[in-house]
Design an enzyme around this catalytic site. Structure first.
Site, PDB file in Angstrom:
ATOM      1  N   ASP A 262      12.350   9.102   4.155  1.00  0.00           N
ATOM      2  CA  ASP A 262      11.370   9.368   5.207  1.00  0.00           C
ATOM      3  C   ASP A 262      10.011   9.693   4.619  1.00  0.00           C
ATOM      4  OD1 ASP A 262      13.202   9.605   7.798  1.00  0.00           O
ATOM      5  OD2 ASP A 262      14.238  10.352   6.038  1.00  0.00           O
ATOM      6  N   LYS A 273      17.592  11.894   4.866  1.00  0.00           N
ATOM      7  CA  LYS A 273      18.520  12.591   5.768  1.00  0.00           C
ATOM      8  C   LYS A 273      19.368  13.608   5.015  1.00  0.00           C
ATOM      9  CE  LYS A 273      18.619  12.232   9.313  1.00  0.00           C
ATOM     10  NZ  LYS A 273      17.848  13.180  10.171  1.00  0.00           N
TER      11      LYS A 273
HETATM   12  O1  MRU Z   1      16.400  11.595  11.870  1.00  0.00           O
HETATM   13  P1  MRU Z   1      16.350  10.119  11.710  1.00  0.00           P
HETATM   14  O2  MRU Z   1      17.504   9.369  12.216  1.00  0.00           O
HETATM   15  O3  MRU Z   1      15.028   9.541  12.167  1.00  0.00           O
HETATM   16  O4  MRU Z   1      16.440  10.013  10.147  1.00  0.00           O
HETATM   17  C1  MRU Z   1      15.683   9.233   9.423  1.00  0.00           C
HETATM   18  C2  MRU Z   1      16.506   8.264   8.764  1.00  0.00           C
HETATM   19  O5  MRU Z   1      16.809   7.250   9.332  1.00  0.00           O
HETATM   20  C3  MRU Z   1      17.017   8.518   7.431  1.00  0.00           C
HETATM   21  O6  MRU Z   1      16.619   9.657   6.831  1.00  0.00           O
HETATM   22  C4  MRU Z   1      16.889   7.268   6.611  1.00  0.00           C
HETATM   23  O7  MRU Z   1      17.839   7.335   5.626  1.00  0.00           O
HETATM   24  C5  MRU Z   1      15.535   7.062   6.019  1.00  0.00           C
HETATM   25  S1  MRU Z   1      14.345   6.527   7.126  1.00  0.00           S
HETATM   26  C6  MRU Z   1      14.470   4.832   6.967  1.00  0.00           C
END
Ligand code: MRU
Length: 382
Positions: A262, A273
């Site tokens: 992110d 995540k």
């Molecule tokens: O909370 P979310 O579902 O928006 O989480 C973000 C993500 O999808 C993950 O952290 C992901 O592995 C990286 S973002 C492409």
């Protein structure tokens, strides 16, 4: 990517009314495929905050389209507040929806910079539309390129694995087993995904791959979303409990880990995540390559210390204490913890760059350190 054999992106303009944005509402997957019409920046802010859309790239693209909707609204409204001021308010509203994915502020700032060049309301709406489209198209193209660079890595591993097994077992080493966490698939971007792009590229080129999908409590992005999209594309996969990853690595059944991010600092610290860090530790202990796939829009060029500086979203305790699923044709929510026990819900963690084997970007693969990252992106001056 395909749903039921039909090509979809995660977000697009309604074909017969370009003042409406359409998106796949991910809250209902994998049980129902629902398309939502979004008409106002307020609705787009809700869609991001409440996770109708999620994932770094898609959050950025949604914010881009949100600013376009804000520009339409601002020109339609007869008010004493100027269009630039209304857009500044919309920008603040969108930026406040979720804290961790840097693509959100990146997209909003890009919109503000471009729209400011418009001399009148009509020009500003036109610029906002063009910018929203470019953000989405670039996201898809960058993910496609990540797929090509990642495919090379998977090919190398497959050659190595086949060589190793050729001595002991001439029938070969079987598929390449990739472990992933959360959903950094096409649902988290506009198309292809980051972590999944190399997997799709390998599968499409006839290279056998199998994916260990970590379920990703508490929101289950792995078991709900990654498993669904891999299944739609016909990629062999197995869902595992988050805590099973270390066990599988110890048993030699994981050839590599690929996750998304992110926000990644200019020094290579990776926010992703919650649960990613533990997988990186297990990978290090077991000599399993641990890669992070990201488009350049997920770098935060201003940050150097991920642990200290990346804001970590804390979400409602209900997400931990409850689980939702499909029961007798309906989506239902049940409590899985004592009613009175408190719960904490940290959305993300930070994996230090020294635990990361490499970053797979649209420009190629680099090490997760400042020198190597800047060599790939020299225009990002210190
Ligand atoms: O909370 P979310 O579902 O928006 O989480 C973000 C993500 O999808 C993950 O952290 C992901 O592995 C990286 S973002 C492409």
């Amino acid at each position: 990517m395909k749903v039921n054999g039909q090509h979809f992106r995660t977000i697009w303009l309604k074909p017969d009314d370009e003042t409406v944005v359409q998106l796949i509402d991910q809250r209902f997957l994998p049980h129902r495929f629902v398309i939502e019409d979004v008409r106002t920046v307020e609705q787009m802010a809700t869609a991001i905050r409440e996770m109708h859309v999620r994932g770094a790239g898609l959050i950025g693209a949604s914010a881009g389209y949100g600013m376009y909707l804000a520009a339409i609204e601002a020109t339609a409204r007869s008010t004493t507040v100027g269009i630039d001021e209304q857009l500044a308010r919309a920008a603040a509203q969108l930026k406040a929806t979720r804290p961790t994915a840097v693509n959100l502020s990146w997209a909003v700032e890009r919109q503000l910079g471009n729209v400011a060049k418009g001399k009148n309301a009509k020009e500003k709406v036109g610029l906002a539309l063009r910018t929203a489209r470019s953000i989405a198209d670039e996201d898809a193209e960058h993910c496609r390129m990540i797929g090509q660079h990642g495919l090379e890595l998977i090919r190398q591993l497959a050659r190595k694995k086949a060589g190793k097994f050729a001595m002991a077992n001439p029938s070969g080493g079987g598929p390449i087993n990739v472990l992933t966490h959360c959903n950094a698939g096409w649902l988290a971007f506009v198309d292809y995904g980051s972590a999944t792009a190399p997997i799709y590229a390998a599968h499409d080129s006839g290279l056998p791959v199998h994916v260990w999908v970590a379920e990703t409590r508490p929101r289950n992005q792995g078991s709900k979303l990654t498993a669904w999209e891999l299944g739609e594309h016909g990629v062999p996969h197995t869902i595992i409990a988050d805590s099973a990853a270390g066990h599988l690595m110890q048993r030699g059944t994981v050839d590599l880990v690929i996750v998304g991010t992110d926000r990644t600092t200019s020094t290579g610290d990776v926010a992703n995540k919650i649960g990613t860090y533990l997988k990186a530790l297990a990978a290090k202990d077991n000599n399993v390559p641990f890669y992070v796939a990201l488009p350049s829009s997920s770098f935060d060029w201003n940050l150097r210390d991920g642990l200290k500086d990346i804001p970590i979203e804390e979400r409602s305790a209900d997400e931990v204490k409850q689980a939702d699923g499909w029961f007798e044709g309906q989506q239902v929510e049940v409590r899985v913890a004592p009613e009175r026990s408190p719960a904490a819900n940290y959305g993300f963690d930070v994996t230090p760059g020294h635990l990361v084997t490499g970053l797979i970007t649209e420009r190629g693969v680099c090490e997760a350190n400042e020198k190597s990252i800047r060599a790939l992106f020299p225009e990002q001056a210190l």
